[in-house]
Design a protein around this motif. Structure first.
Motif, short mmCIF file in Angstrom:
data_model
loop_
_atom_site.label_atom_id
_atom_site.label_comp_id
_atom_site.label_asym_id
_atom_site.label_seq_id
_atom_site.Cartn_x
_atom_site.Cartn_y
_atom_site.Cartn_z
N ARG A 42 1.30 5.99 -7.24
CA ARG A 42 0.14 6.80 -7.67
C ARG A 42 0.51 8.28 -7.73
NH1 ARG A 42 -5.24 4.97 -7.56
NH2 ARG A 42 -5.42 2.79 -6.96
N ASP A 43 1.21 8.75 -6.70
CA ASP A 43 1.64 10.15 -6.69
C ASP A 43 2.58 10.43 -7.86
OD1 ASP A 43 0.13 10.60 -4.43
OD2 ASP A 43 1.84 10.50 -3.05
N GLU A 70 2.27 1.57 -3.45
CA GLU A 70 1.19 1.98 -4.34
C GLU A 70 0.94 3.48 -4.22
OE1 GLU A 70 -3.63 1.33 -4.93
OE2 GLU A 70 -2.58 0.28 -3.32
N SER A 71 0.95 3.98 -3.01
CA SER A 71 0.72 5.41 -2.79
C SER A 71 1.80 6.24 -3.47
CB SER A 71 0.69 5.69 -1.29
OG SER A 71 0.58 7.06 -1.05
N LYS A 103 0.83 -1.21 0.00
CA LYS A 103 0.00 0.00 0.00
C LYS A 103 0.86 1.26 0.00
CE LYS A 103 -4.21 -1.93 1.84
NZ LYS A 103 -5.24 -1.89 2.86
#
Length: 144
Positions: free
Chosen positions: A73-74, A69-70, A66
């Motif tokens: 994504r950013d 992933e964060s 996670k």
């Protein structure tokens, strides 16, 4: 009647009883039962500990995924936002060049748009096999 045709006479002997186990055999059987139960309890506790470790590992890995992933994504949000601004500006230049009929600018802008389309935001991240190796490494520390 002949001898062979006479009925047999005599007492019926009951079957011989099996010898009952002695105290030592009974005690040995009890020890085996206690030993097997103790081993079962030990194995059960060990397997529960393994299950707890696996669950803790799973929770840790999910948290790492996670977090990665964060970050990703950013990164994509920023990379595509930059590309969006750039491509919007290029298409504005293309529209202006079409209106003025400047074929050189049209050619240059179209070439630039194609170049942007050929490049990937991940290309700037470097060797993707290194990223995969980092994802597979349980000791990898991800800085956020």
């Amino acid at each position: 009647m002949t001898d062979s045709s006479k009925p047999l006479t005599g007492d019926v002997i009951p079957p011989r009883k099996k010898a009952t186990p002695g105290a030592l055999e009974g005690f040995a059987a009890l020890n085996q039962l206690v030993g097997a139960a103790r081993e079962c309890i030990t194995i059960h506790a060990l397997e529960n500990t393994k299950q707890a470790r696996i669950q803790a590992y799973a929770h840790t890995e999910i948290a790492r995924i996670k977090a990665a992933e964060s970050v990703l994504r950013d990164y994509f949000a920023q990379a595509f936002a930059e590309r969006r601004v750039t491509t919007d500006a290029m298409f504005e230049r293309l529209d202006a060049a079409i209106e003025t009929g400047d074929s050189q600018v049209i050619s240059d802008v179209v070439r630039a748009v194609v170049d942007i389309a050929k490049s990937s935001p991940l290309k700037d991240m470097g060797d993707l096999s290194q990223i995969r190796a980092a994802l597979d490494d349980p000791d990898q520390v991800w800085d956020l």
